[in-house]
Design a protein around this motif. Structure first.
Motif, PDB file in Angstrom:
ATOM      1  N   GLU A 196     177.253 126.237  38.416  1.00  0.00           N
ATOM      2  CA  GLU A 196     176.060 126.383  39.240  1.00  0.00           C
ATOM      3  C   GLU A 196     176.073 125.370  40.378  1.00  0.00           C
ATOM      4  O   GLU A 196     176.571 124.253  40.218  1.00  0.00           O
ATOM      5  N   PRO A 197     175.472 125.699  41.537  1.00  0.00           N
ATOM      6  CA  PRO A 197     175.413 124.756  42.652  1.00  0.00           C
ATOM      7  C   PRO A 197     174.550 123.543  42.317  1.00  0.00           C
ATOM      8  O   PRO A 197     173.554 123.650  41.598  1.00  0.00           O
ATOM      9  N   VAL A 198     174.960 122.385  42.843  1.00  0.00           N
ATOM     10  CA  VAL A 198     174.203 121.147  42.699  1.00  0.00           C
ATOM     11  C   VAL A 198     173.988 120.590  44.102  1.00  0.00           C
ATOM     12  O   VAL A 198     174.945 120.490  44.882  1.00  0.00           O
ATOM     13  N   VAL A 199     172.755 120.232  44.433  1.00  0.00           N
ATOM     14  CA  VAL A 199     172.427 119.688  45.749  1.00  0.00           C
ATOM     15  C   VAL A 199     172.329 118.170  45.652  1.00  0.00           C
ATOM     16  O   VAL A 199     171.695 117.640  44.736  1.00  0.00           O
ATOM     17  N   TYR A 200     172.967 117.486  46.620  1.00  0.00           N
ATOM     18  CA  TYR A 200     172.915 116.027  46.700  1.00  0.00           C
ATOM     19  C   TYR A 200     172.370 115.627  48.058  1.00  0.00           C
ATOM     20  O   TYR A 200     172.737 116.211  49.086  1.00  0.00           O
ATOM     21  N   THR A 201     171.473 114.622  48.040  1.00  0.00           N
ATOM     22  CA  THR A 201     170.866 114.099  49.262  1.00  0.00           C
ATOM     23  C   THR A 201     170.979 112.571  49.266  1.00  0.00           C
ATOM     24  O   THR A 201     171.488 111.987  48.311  1.00  0.00           O
ATOM     25  N   ALA A 202     170.465 111.954  50.324  1.00  0.00           N
ATOM     26  CA  ALA A 202     170.553 110.497  50.479  1.00  0.00           C
ATOM     27  C   ALA A 202     170.107 109.782  49.205  1.00  0.00           C
ATOM     28  O   ALA A 202     169.070 110.105  48.626  1.00  0.00           O
ATOM     29  N   GLY A 203     170.945 108.838  48.761  1.00  0.00           N
ATOM     30  CA  GLY A 203     170.659 108.058  47.566  1.00  0.00           C
ATOM     31  C   GLY A 203     171.338 108.575  46.316  1.00  0.00           C
ATOM     32  O   GLY A 203     171.419 107.870  45.313  1.00  0.00           O
ATOM     33  N   ASP A 204     171.836 109.809  46.353  1.00  0.00           N
ATOM     34  CA  ASP A 204     172.508 110.388  45.193  1.00  0.00           C
ATOM     35  C   ASP A 204     173.965 109.935  45.118  1.00  0.00           C
ATOM     36  O   ASP A 204     174.615 109.736  46.146  1.00  0.00           O
ATOM     37  N   SER A 205     174.464 109.824  43.906  1.00  0.00           N
ATOM     38  CA  SER A 205     175.866 109.483  43.654  1.00  0.00           C
ATOM     39  C   SER A 205     176.446 110.482  42.664  1.00  0.00           C
ATOM     40  O   SER A 205     175.740 110.985  41.797  1.00  0.00           O
ATOM     41  N   PHE A 206     177.744 110.757  42.797  1.00  0.00           N
ATOM     42  CA  PHE A 206     178.408 111.667  41.873  1.00  0.00           C
ATOM     43  C   PHE A 206     179.908 111.399  41.869  1.00  0.00           C
ATOM     44  O   PHE A 206     180.427 110.686  42.720  1.00  0.00           O
ATOM     45  N   VAL A 207     180.585 111.988  40.890  1.00  0.00           N
ATOM     46  CA  VAL A 207     182.026 111.858  40.739  1.00  0.00           C
ATOM     47  C   VAL A 207     182.641 113.247  40.663  1.00  0.00           C
ATOM     48  O   VAL A 207     182.121 114.118  39.967  1.00  0.00           O
ATOM     49  N   MET A 208     183.727 113.437  41.396  1.00  0.00           N
ATOM     50  CA  MET A 208     184.561 114.630  41.241  1.00  0.00           C
ATOM     51  C   MET A 208     185.845 114.146  40.570  1.00  0.00           C
ATOM     52  O   MET A 208     186.569 113.325  41.124  1.00  0.00           O
ATOM     53  N   LYS A 209     186.085 114.640  39.362  1.00  0.00           N
ATOM     54  CA  LYS A 209     187.216 114.173  38.564  1.00  0.00           C
ATOM     55  C   LYS A 209     188.489 114.942  38.917  1.00  0.00           C
ATOM     56  O   LYS A 209     188.419 116.039  39.490  1.00  0.00           O
ATOM     57  N   PRO A 210     189.658 114.376  38.544  1.00  0.00           N
ATOM     58  CA  PRO A 210     190.911 115.098  38.765  1.00  0.00           C
ATOM     59  C   PRO A 210     190.821 116.503  38.171  1.00  0.00           C
ATOM     60  O   PRO A 210     190.274 116.706  37.091  1.00  0.00           O
ATOM     61  N   GLY A 211     191.327 117.475  38.931  1.00  0.00           N
ATOM     62  CA  GLY A 211     191.272 118.862  38.497  1.00  0.00           C
ATOM     63  C   GLY A 211     190.075 119.626  39.029  1.00  0.00           C
ATOM     64  O   GLY A 211     190.014 120.849  38.907  1.00  0.00           O
ATOM     65  N   PHE A 212     189.092 118.914  39.647  1.00  0.00           N
ATOM     66  CA  PHE A 212     187.909 119.594  40.172  1.00  0.00           C
ATOM     67  C   PHE A 212     188.326 120.615  41.227  1.00  0.00           C
ATOM     68  O   PHE A 212     189.114 120.330  42.122  1.00  0.00           O
ATOM     69  N   VAL A 213     187.748 121.796  41.124  1.00  0.00           N
ATOM     70  CA  VAL A 213     187.898 122.849  42.123  1.00  0.00           C
ATOM     71  C   VAL A 213     186.521 123.450  42.328  1.00  0.00           C
ATOM     72  O   VAL A 213     185.798 123.715  41.363  1.00  0.00           O
ATOM     73  N   GLY A 214     186.132 123.658  43.582  1.00  0.00           N
ATOM     74  CA  GLY A 214     184.834 124.246  43.855  1.00  0.00           C
ATOM     75  C   GLY A 214     184.597 124.404  45.339  1.00  0.00           C
ATOM     76  O   GLY A 214     185.533 124.345  46.142  1.00  0.00           O
ATOM     77  N   VAL A 215     183.336 124.580  45.704  1.00  0.00           N
ATOM     78  CA  VAL A 215     182.942 124.761  47.099  1.00  0.00           C
ATOM     79  C   VAL A 215     182.057 123.600  47.516  1.00  0.00           C
ATOM     80  O   VAL A 215     181.107 123.252  46.813  1.00  0.00           O
ATOM     81  N   TRP A 216     182.409 122.984  48.654  1.00  0.00           N
ATOM     82  CA  TRP A 216     181.620 121.908  49.261  1.00  0.00           C
ATOM     83  C   TRP A 216     180.935 122.522  50.471  1.00  0.00           C
ATOM     84  O   TRP A 216     181.600 122.949  51.417  1.00  0.00           O
ATOM     85  N   LYS A 217     179.602 122.584  50.436  1.00  0.00           N
ATOM     86  CA  LYS A 217     178.832 123.137  51.552  1.00  0.00           C
ATOM     87  C   LYS A 217     177.983 122.027  52.151  1.00  0.00           C
ATOM     88  O   LYS A 217     177.072 121.511  51.489  1.00  0.00           O
ATOM     89  N   THR A 218     178.287 121.648  53.383  1.00  0.00           N
ATOM     90  CA  THR A 218     177.472 120.658  54.091  1.00  0.00           C
ATOM     91  C   THR A 218     176.339 121.418  54.760  1.00  0.00           C
ATOM     92  O   THR A 218     176.575 122.230  55.654  1.00  0.00           O
ATOM     93  N   ILE A 219     175.115 121.153  54.311  1.00  0.00           N
ATOM     94  CA  ILE A 219     173.934 121.842  54.830  1.00  0.00           C
ATOM     95  C   ILE A 219     173.386 121.098  56.048  1.00  0.00           C
ATOM     96  O   ILE A 219     173.048 121.712  57.057  1.00  0.00           O
ATOM     97  N   GLU A 220     173.284 119.766  55.938  1.00  0.00           N
ATOM     98  CA  GLU A 220     172.920 118.892  57.065  1.00  0.00           C
ATOM     99  C   GLU A 220     174.007 117.842  57.151  1.00  0.00           C
ATOM    100  O   GLU A 220     174.488 117.363  56.112  1.00  0.00           O
ATOM    101  N   THR A 221     174.403 117.472  58.369  1.00  0.00           N
ATOM    102  CA  THR A 221     175.474 116.488  58.538  1.00  0.00           C
ATOM    103  C   THR A 221     175.325 115.389  57.498  1.00  0.00           C
ATOM    104  O   THR A 221     174.257 114.793  57.353  1.00  0.00           O
ATOM    105  N   VAL A 222     176.406 115.169  56.765  1.00  0.00           N
ATOM    106  CA  VAL A 222     176.385 114.233  55.638  1.00  0.00           C
ATOM    107  C   VAL A 222     177.249 113.019  55.943  1.00  0.00           C
ATOM    108  O   VAL A 222     178.276 113.126  56.613  1.00  0.00           O
ATOM    109  N   ARG A 223     176.797 111.868  55.481  1.00  0.00           N
ATOM    110  CA  ARG A 223     177.584 110.632  55.538  1.00  0.00           C
ATOM    111  C   ARG A 223     177.585 110.051  54.127  1.00  0.00           C
ATOM    112  O   ARG A 223     176.534 109.978  53.490  1.00  0.00           O
ATOM    113  N   LYS A 224     178.768 109.672  53.664  1.00  0.00           N
ATOM    114  CA  LYS A 224     178.882 109.146  52.303  1.00  0.00           C
ATOM    115  C   LYS A 224     179.824 107.965  52.274  1.00  0.00           C
ATOM    116  O   LYS A 224     180.706 107.825  53.114  1.00  0.00           O
TER     117      LYS A 224
END
Length: 117
Positions: free
Chosen positions: A83-111
């Motif tokens: 399922e899709p997960v939305v991340y905004t300012a202040g959120d943190s996450f990890v993509m582990k080795p083997g991750f495959v998926g779709v990255w959709k930038t909705i508003e210009t993102v800086r990380k």
């Protein structure tokens, strides 16, 4: 060499500019800016700031572990078969080795990123 590194979230030096690999582009015309700020262990560990404009791409981590902390903007990440997960300012996450998926930038993102290959 200092063993303490502060990540500058608004670097004054010029970024490396790029875009997605054509075979990974799903929609839009995203552009990327990367302000690499530190590397260690033979460049297998990297940290810095990354920015992307709106668009949708296929994300494939391979053997790379990536920690992300969103400074600004909005992204939606959909793991393959998940399922899709939305991340905004202040959120943190990890993509582990083997991750495959779709990255959709909705508003210009800086990380802040930290990758381990």
């Amino acid at each position: 060499m200092s063993l303490l590194k502060t990540i500058d979230t608004d670097p004054s030096f010029a970024p490396h500019e790029s875009g997605p690999l054509p075979e990974r582009l799903i929609s839009g015309d995203p552009t990327y800016k990367t302000w690499a700020q530190d590397a260690a262990r033979g460049e297998t560990i990297n940290t810095g700031v990354w920015e992307a404009t709106p668009g949708e791409t296929r994300s494939i981590k391979g053997e790379t572990f990536e920690f992300c902390h969103i400074l600004s903007g909005v992204v939606e990440i959909t793991p393959e078969g998940g399922e899709p997960v939305v991340y905004t300012a202040g959120d943190s996450f990890v993509m582990k080795p083997g991750f495959v998926g779709v990255w959709k930038t909705i508003e210009t993102v800086r990380k802040i990123y930290l990758t381990v290959s």
